[in-house]
Design a protein around this motif. Structure first.
Motif, short mmCIF file in Angstrom:
data_model
loop_
_atom_site.label_atom_id
_atom_site.label_comp_id
_atom_site.label_asym_id
_atom_site.label_seq_id
_atom_site.Cartn_x
_atom_site.Cartn_y
_atom_site.Cartn_z
N ALA A 1 0.83 -1.21 0.00
CA ALA A 1 0.00 0.00 0.00
C ALA A 1 0.86 1.26 0.00
N LYS A 2 1.93 1.26 0.79
CA LYS A 2 2.81 2.43 0.81
C LYS A 2 3.50 2.63 -0.52
N SER A 3 3.97 1.55 -1.11
CA SER A 3 4.65 1.68 -2.41
C SER A 3 3.67 2.18 -3.47
N LEU A 4 2.43 1.72 -3.44
CA LEU A 4 1.43 2.21 -4.38
C LEU A 4 1.16 3.70 -4.16
N PHE A 5 1.17 4.12 -2.90
CA PHE A 5 0.98 5.54 -2.59
C PHE A 5 2.09 6.38 -3.23
N TYR A 6 3.34 5.95 -3.08
CA TYR A 6 4.46 6.70 -3.66
C TYR A 6 4.44 6.65 -5.18
N MET A 7 4.01 5.54 -5.74
CA MET A 7 3.86 5.46 -7.19
C MET A 7 2.77 6.44 -7.66
N GLY A 8 1.74 6.59 -6.84
CA GLY A 8 0.69 7.55 -7.14
C GLY A 8 1.20 8.98 -7.07
N GLN A 9 2.06 9.26 -6.10
CA GLN A 9 2.64 10.60 -6.01
C GLN A 9 3.45 10.92 -7.25
N TYR A 10 4.23 9.93 -7.72
CA TYR A 10 5.01 10.13 -8.94
C TYR A 10 4.08 10.43 -10.11
N SER A 11 3.02 9.66 -10.25
CA SER A 11 2.08 9.87 -11.35
C SER A 11 1.44 11.25 -11.27
N PHE A 12 1.15 11.70 -10.06
CA PHE A 12 0.58 13.04 -9.88
C PHE A 12 1.56 14.11 -10.36
N LEU A 13 2.83 13.96 -9.98
CA LEU A 13 3.84 14.93 -10.39
C LEU A 13 4.02 14.95 -11.91
N LYS A 14 3.80 13.81 -12.53
CA LYS A 14 3.91 13.71 -13.98
C LYS A 14 2.59 14.04 -14.69
N LYS A 15 1.61 14.47 -13.91
CA LYS A 15 0.30 14.88 -14.41
C LYS A 15 -0.46 13.75 -15.12
N ASP A 16 -0.20 12.52 -14.69
CA ASP A 16 -0.95 11.37 -15.20
C ASP A 16 -2.02 11.08 -14.14
N TYR A 17 -3.11 11.81 -14.21
CA TYR A 17 -4.11 11.79 -13.15
C TYR A 17 -4.92 10.50 -13.10
N VAL A 18 -5.09 9.85 -14.24
CA VAL A 18 -5.82 8.58 -14.24
C VAL A 18 -5.01 7.53 -13.48
N ALA A 19 -3.71 7.45 -13.76
CA ALA A 19 -2.85 6.51 -13.03
C ALA A 19 -2.78 6.88 -11.55
N THR A 20 -2.74 8.18 -11.27
CA THR A 20 -2.70 8.65 -9.88
C THR A 20 -3.90 8.12 -9.10
N ILE A 21 -5.08 8.29 -9.66
CA ILE A 21 -6.29 7.83 -8.99
C ILE A 21 -6.26 6.32 -8.79
N ASN A 22 -5.83 5.60 -9.82
CA ASN A 22 -5.77 4.14 -9.70
C ASN A 22 -4.80 3.70 -8.61
N TYR A 23 -3.61 4.31 -8.58
CA TYR A 23 -2.63 3.97 -7.54
C TYR A 23 -3.18 4.30 -6.15
N TYR A 24 -3.78 5.48 -6.01
CA TYR A 24 -4.29 5.89 -4.70
C TYR A 24 -5.44 5.00 -4.23
N LEU A 25 -6.32 4.64 -5.15
CA LEU A 25 -7.44 3.76 -4.76
C LEU A 25 -6.94 2.38 -4.33
N GLU A 26 -5.99 1.85 -5.09
CA GLU A 26 -5.43 0.54 -4.72
C GLU A 26 -4.66 0.64 -3.41
#
Length: 120
Positions: free
Chosen positions: A82-107
């Motif tokens: 869960a923590k690693s998915l959270f950090y992967m979501g942060q990366y996606s957010f910084l890269k403005k890939d919001y669909v991936a961000t939401i998916n990472y954060y939900l998972e």
């Protein structure tokens, strides 16, 4: 105005020490990562490195988070995953890939709920 000037002066004087402390922390985490052979400890260290690199080098942070994710899948560590998915979501957010961000954060949220961690 005088107070603002003093605060800025203090920040400028101590800034090198603050950045050195962050590098020292990263070095310590990196050193511990190479020393330990316990997978659960490696996951904690990899996630710590992901967190520490996120603001300076998001791609490097993502690489650490991805390693933690793969290892946590292997040993079925729900909280580490869960923590690693959270950090992967942060990366996606910084890269403005919001669909991936939401998916990472939900998972990630689902993983935290399954692990019983409600504080992260």
């Amino acid at each position: 105005m005088f107070l603002v000037t003093r605060i800025l002066l203090i920040i400028c004087l101590f800034w090198p020490y603050l950045s050195y402390a962050q590098d020292f922390s990263r070095d310590s985490l990196q050193r511990a990562l190479y020393i330990t052979s316990i997978p659960s400890e490696k996951i904690v260290l990899l996630n710590g490195l992901a967190e520490s690199w996120m603001s300076d080098d998001p791609l490097k942070a993502y690489a650490f988070a991805e390693q933690a994710y793969i290892l946590s899948e292997t040993i079925e560590d729900k909280e580490g995953k869960a923590k690693s998915l959270f950090y992967m979501g942060q990366y996606s957010f910084l890269k403005k890939d919001y669909v991936a961000t939401i998916n990472y954060y939900l998972e990630s949220l689902e993983g935290f709920e399954k692990s019983g961690n409600k504080e992260f």
